[in-house]
Design a protein around this motif. Structure first.
Motif, PDB file in Angstrom:
ATOM      1  N   ASN A  49       0.825  -1.204   0.000  1.00  0.00           N
ATOM      2  CA  ASN A  49       0.000   0.000   0.000  1.00  0.00           C
ATOM      3  C   ASN A  49       0.858   1.251   0.000  1.00  0.00           C
ATOM      4  N   GLN A  50       2.074   1.154   0.599  1.00  0.00           N
ATOM      5  CA  GLN A  50       2.967   2.305   0.561  1.00  0.00           C
ATOM      6  C   GLN A  50       3.469   2.561  -0.856  1.00  0.00           C
ATOM      7  N   VAL A  51       3.698   1.446  -1.582  1.00  0.00           N
ATOM      8  CA  VAL A  51       4.126   1.605  -2.973  1.00  0.00           C
ATOM      9  C   VAL A  51       3.009   2.220  -3.796  1.00  0.00           C
ATOM     10  N   ALA A  52       1.737   1.789  -3.492  1.00  0.00           N
ATOM     11  CA  ALA A  52       0.605   2.313  -4.257  1.00  0.00           C
ATOM     12  C   ALA A  52       0.378   3.783  -3.996  1.00  0.00           C
ATOM     13  N   ASP A  53       0.658   4.263  -2.747  1.00  0.00           N
ATOM     14  CA  ASP A  53       0.397   5.647  -2.401  1.00  0.00           C
ATOM     15  C   ASP A  53       1.539   6.579  -2.758  1.00  0.00           C
ATOM     16  N   GLN A  54       2.674   5.979  -3.186  1.00  0.00           N
ATOM     17  CA  GLN A  54       3.796   6.850  -3.530  1.00  0.00           C
ATOM     18  C   GLN A  54       3.424   7.759  -4.701  1.00  0.00           C
ATOM     19  N   GLY A  55       3.560   9.088  -4.518  1.00  0.00           N
ATOM     20  CA  GLY A  55       3.278  10.057  -5.572  1.00  0.00           C
ATOM     21  C   GLY A  55       1.847  10.522  -5.608  1.00  0.00           C
ATOM     22  N   LEU A  56       0.934  10.008  -4.722  1.00  0.00           N
ATOM     23  CA  LEU A  56      -0.460  10.427  -4.681  1.00  0.00           C
ATOM     24  C   LEU A  56      -0.667  11.462  -3.582  1.00  0.00           C
ATOM     25  N   VAL A  57      -1.577  12.411  -3.860  1.00  0.00           N
ATOM     26  CA  VAL A  57      -1.908  13.430  -2.869  1.00  0.00           C
ATOM     27  C   VAL A  57      -2.829  12.813  -1.828  1.00  0.00           C
ATOM     28  N   LYS A  58      -2.502  13.009  -0.564  1.00  0.00           N
ATOM     29  CA  LYS A  58      -3.327  12.486   0.514  1.00  0.00           C
ATOM     30  C   LYS A  58      -4.411  13.503   0.866  1.00  0.00           C
ATOM     31  N   VAL A  59      -5.633  12.997   0.980  1.00  0.00           N
ATOM     32  CA  VAL A  59      -6.770  13.848   1.326  1.00  0.00           C
ATOM     33  C   VAL A  59      -7.567  13.156   2.424  1.00  0.00           C
ATOM     34  N   VAL A  60      -8.389  13.957   3.095  1.00  0.00           N
ATOM     35  CA  VAL A  60      -9.313  13.438   4.095  1.00  0.00           C
ATOM     36  C   VAL A  60     -10.721  13.491   3.504  1.00  0.00           C
ATOM     37  N   VAL A  61     -11.439  12.379   3.588  1.00  0.00           N
ATOM     38  CA  VAL A  61     -12.770  12.304   2.981  1.00  0.00           C
ATOM     39  C   VAL A  61     -13.809  11.974   4.051  1.00  0.00           C
ATOM     40  N   GLN A  62     -15.054  12.221   3.676  1.00  0.00           N
ATOM     41  CA  GLN A  62     -16.188  11.958   4.576  1.00  0.00           C
ATOM     42  C   GLN A  62     -17.336  11.417   3.744  1.00  0.00           C
ATOM     43  N   ARG A  63     -17.897  10.280   4.183  1.00  0.00           N
ATOM     44  CA  ARG A  63     -19.048   9.710   3.476  1.00  0.00           C
ATOM     45  C   ARG A  63     -20.313  10.416   3.952  1.00  0.00           C
ATOM     46  N   SER A  64     -21.201  10.693   2.993  1.00  0.00           N
ATOM     47  CA  SER A  64     -22.433  11.411   3.314  1.00  0.00           C
ATOM     48  C   SER A  64     -23.605  10.766   2.586  1.00  0.00           C
ATOM     49  N   THR A  65     -24.742  10.659   3.296  1.00  0.00           N
ATOM     50  CA  THR A  65     -25.980  10.130   2.723  1.00  0.00           C
ATOM     51  C   THR A  65     -27.051  11.220   2.801  1.00  0.00           C
ATOM     52  N   ALA A  66     -27.783  11.407   1.716  1.00  0.00           N
ATOM     53  CA  ALA A  66     -28.810  12.454   1.668  1.00  0.00           C
ATOM     54  C   ALA A  66     -29.895  12.182   2.706  1.00  0.00           C
ATOM     55  N   THR A  67     -30.358  13.265   3.321  1.00  0.00           N
ATOM     56  CA  THR A  67     -31.409  13.211   4.336  1.00  0.00           C
ATOM     57  C   THR A  67     -32.537  14.142   3.928  1.00  0.00           C
ATOM     58  N   SER A  68     -33.773  13.709   4.193  1.00  0.00           N
ATOM     59  CA  SER A  68     -34.935  14.546   3.879  1.00  0.00           C
ATOM     60  C   SER A  68     -34.920  15.766   4.796  1.00  0.00           C
ATOM     61  N   LEU A  69     -34.939  16.941   4.201  1.00  0.00           N
ATOM     62  CA  LEU A  69     -34.862  18.198   4.945  1.00  0.00           C
ATOM     63  C   LEU A  69     -36.109  19.027   4.663  1.00  0.00           C
ATOM     64  N   GLU A  70     -36.783  19.403   5.717  1.00  0.00           N
ATOM     65  CA  GLU A  70     -37.921  20.303   5.570  1.00  0.00           C
ATOM     66  C   GLU A  70     -37.415  21.699   5.222  1.00  0.00           C
TER      67      GLU A  70
END
Length: 412
Positions: A49-70
């Motif tokens: 996995n270190q070899v795979a990430d070499q040269g890639l930009v690291k980011v922080v992500v967040q999963r989101s699910t749509a919610t019904s909003l009044e």
């Protein structure tokens, strides 16, 4: 000359040189070295996995699910009386009743000001007498019509008789002409009698109109409340002169009370008649509820906004006219995502949106539309039902590149 301090200084300098510039040689000289395991770990191949990430930009992500909003349309407005009227005098006279004080409750039809009748009563009696006189002339006129009609019938009989005698040679032409003239005179008498009858009837109608005028003038002396409400001012003082158009009192109706707001033209299509609405009054932070009863079809030419009115029950009259209110009008709900405000960014064309990644960690740009701003974040629409959003590092990547994401768990 002291030699020992010089020797000590030289020795310290040598040790510092060795510690800084020849650290490995010094560690080897004193017998301190790296372990075989550490050496092997340093010389071993990196993890896949270190070899795979070499040269890639690291980011922080967040999963989101749509919610019904009044959703709601938020506007600022103020309270307003449901109805308000200045009760004005329709005739000139002095006030003959004591005043009612402002703040008093009145019912529909309650007397607010009673004006002096003056000579209006005498004028009404005169008009009634003239009507009686005109009515007495009708029977006389009717009898004259009957009399004239009888004379006409007599003249017609004589004329017919003279005509028949003339045909047999027993009546002269002069007699026939005289009988014809009598018929014409009788007909004129009938017309004159009918005209007199019509004049008598017209006299009755004129007298009735005069009586009605005097009665209306008397009725105008009593100024009443047009609807139930509150007096916003004292009624006119006893003995004061009210001219035509002078104000006797101001009456307002506060139950129900209206909320008046002005909706921008970009939001007016989201407001419908009958929609529930809530408002928070500036005074006391009080919450009230009502329904939309009016939406203007024409905008204010200076602000390009549309007037909206909401009826709110106010049985205890605790809500006053003119209070500032923040109004939320309910509209159709939407499926929205709650995301951190810091995750928002702009693309090269200046479009507002967020950067997301797919299952292959490839970045994409998604335009969004803001719905509501809250302390927990902002609600946006325009994203898929489930999406992975870059919340940190989105400014350092562009659409189409592959990144090395780190998932951040969301805690509410």
């Amino acid at each position: 000359m002291r030699i020992f301090p010089i020797i000590a200084a030289i020795a310290v300098s040598f040790l510092m040189y060795m510690a800084i510039f020849q650290r490995d040689a010094l560690m080897a000289a004193v017998g301190i070295g790296q372990s075989d395991e550490a050496t092997e770990s340093l010389t071993a191949d990196p993890a896949p996995n270190q070899v795979a990430d070499q040269g890639l930009v690291k980011v922080v992500v967040q999963r989101s699910t749509a919610t019904s909003l009044e959703s709601a349309v938020i506007v600022r407005g103020q309270t307003a009386a449901a109805r308000q009227v200045d009760v004005q005098a329709e005739t000139s006279a002095t006030v003959a009743s004591p005043p009612l004080r402002k703040g008093s409750r009145v019912a529909a039809g309650d007397t607010l000001c009673e004006l002096d009748i003056g000579t209006r009563d005498a004028a009404q009696k005169e008009a009634q007498a003239r009507r009686a006189e005109a009515a007495s002339r009708v029977p006389e006129s009717e009898s004259r019509v009957v009399e004239a009609q009888a004379r006409l019938d007599e003249a017609m009989i004589r004329f017919n008789a003279a005509t028949k005698l003339g045909e047999d040679g027993f009546s002269s032409t002069a007699q026939i002409a005289t009988a014809g003239a009598a018929v014409a005179a009788a007909r004129a008498g009938v017309s004159s009698a009918e005209a007199g009858l019509n004049a008598a009837k017209s006299g009755i109608e004129a007298a009735d109109a005069a009586v009605a005028v005097t009665q209306t003038e008397i009725d105008r002396l009593t100024l009443t409340a047009p609807f139930a409400g509150l007096l916003e001012s004292d009624t006119a003082e006893l003995g004061s002169l009210l001219q035509k158009g002078s104000i006797c009192a101001r009456v307002i109706q506060l139950d129900p009370i209206k909320l008046v707001g002005f909706v921008p033209e970009t939001e007016v299509d989201r407001v419908t008649l009958g929609a529930p609405a809530a408002a928070r009054l500036a005074a006391g932070n009080r919450q009230i509820n009502g329904q939309v009863t009016f939406i203007s079809r024409a905008s204010d030419p200076s602000t390009r906004t549309f007037r909206v009115e909401i009826d709110v029950p106010n049985p205890d009259l605790s809500i006053r006219d003119g209070q500032t209110a923040e109004i939320a009008i309910a509209s159709a709900g939407v499926n929205a995502h709650l995301i951190p405000q810091s995750s928002m960014t702009l693309d090269d064309d200046g479009i507002l949106g967020v950067r997301t990644i797919d299952e292959n960690n490839v970045v994409a740009f998604n335009p969004v539309e803001l719905v509501r701003d809250t302390p927990q974040g902002i609600w946006v629409v325009g994203l898929p039902e489930t999406v992975t959003i870059i919340v940190l590092g989105q400014e350092y990547v562009t659409a189409g590149v592959t990144v090395a994401p780190t998932l951040r768990e969301v805690t509410q």
